[in-house]
Design an enzyme around this catalytic site. Sequence first.
Site, short mmCIF file in Angstrom:
data_model
loop_
_atom_site.label_atom_id
_atom_site.label_comp_id
_atom_site.label_asym_id
_atom_site.label_seq_id
_atom_site.Cartn_x
_atom_site.Cartn_y
_atom_site.Cartn_z
N SER A 32 0.85 -1.38 -0.49
CA SER A 32 -0.10 0.24 -0.29
C SER A 32 0.71 1.17 -0.03
CB SER A 32 -1.09 -0.33 1.22
OG SER A 32 -1.53 0.47 1.15
N ASP A 42 -10.75 -3.61 -3.58
CA ASP A 42 -9.01 -2.00 -3.30
C ASP A 42 -9.63 -1.22 -4.17
OD1 ASP A 42 -7.61 -1.10 -2.69
OD2 ASP A 42 -5.91 -2.36 -3.66
N HIS A 70 -8.34 -5.28 -0.09
CA HIS A 70 -6.86 -4.64 0.33
C HIS A 70 -6.89 -5.19 1.70
CE1 HIS A 70 -4.44 -0.91 -0.19
NE2 HIS A 70 -4.15 -1.34 0.76
#
Length: 314
Positions: free
Chosen positions: A161, A256, A286
């Site tokens: 991320s 996501d 995610h």
Amino acid sequence: MDSGTLLVPLAPDCEAMRQGLIANPLPPVWELDAATARRLHRDGTLAARVNWQPDLDALPVSSVDTPASDGLPARRTYRPDGADDDTPCLVWLHGGGWVLGDLDTADATARTASAATGWTVVSVDYRCAPVARFPDAVDDAVADGDAALREHRRVVVGGDSAGATLAAVVAQQRGSHPGLVGQVLVYPATDPRLRSPSAHQFVDGPLLTRRDMEWFYDQYLADDADRESPLADLVAGLVTVTGVLPPAVVLTVGHDPLRDEGIAYVRHLAHRGGDVRWIHAPELHHGAFSNSGYLPSAAVRVGEVWAAAREIVA
């Protein structure tokens, strides 16, 4: 590049996790101050660690902490049994929207990576927003990348991320260094303006949403100029790179808001002619990567990522 099916129903274990969050909701980050958000994230992550499989304490990996010094942030180094001076080094940058996370919340992911690859892993506790704003985290990531390149013959930079964004910047900034042999990007945030279709698709729910990402960017970036910086906008950063980039493994997931911008970044990397291994997990959400110890579906994909990473280094 065949995208295949980008979105399918969540894997059963991920869906069970989602239902649990619906039944016992946490306040969204954008309703919290940063300090409270950090505390809740840390408490939840460490509480879940006890359920990790396989048992983290049984993995053949040792760790040692190094305090911040000489312009480097604090870091934790993991060495697998049998590591020597020729063992590749992975510099790992944790996720958390440049606001959340630390060495302890990244411990399970980094320890698992070291056991899966047989590499030394240096987990970096870079400065987080809003106390330290852009580009402080970038400076920390590049400094630790440089330190690893001085100390190890072969270095891979990676993260998940927000950490993947920082890792990609390091790869862009240091791609010409012969010692930088790979990058591992797990659902990277590549577009601070959130212009992709998936960024408009995931707008509510208990998992990561567009509004969450807007809050993270507001904590991290000061103004529109920062959003246009090649150190934040990864595609803009690619334009500034004239040399080679290290081979890449990129994981994107179906559920996501960052899905489509991650896929677009894969295409930009491939267009440059580099070695890119794209793994898409349409059944994951995610955050699943760092929860693989109690999400068997995610553990399968984590194994694929580290197998691909070993291939690009070999």
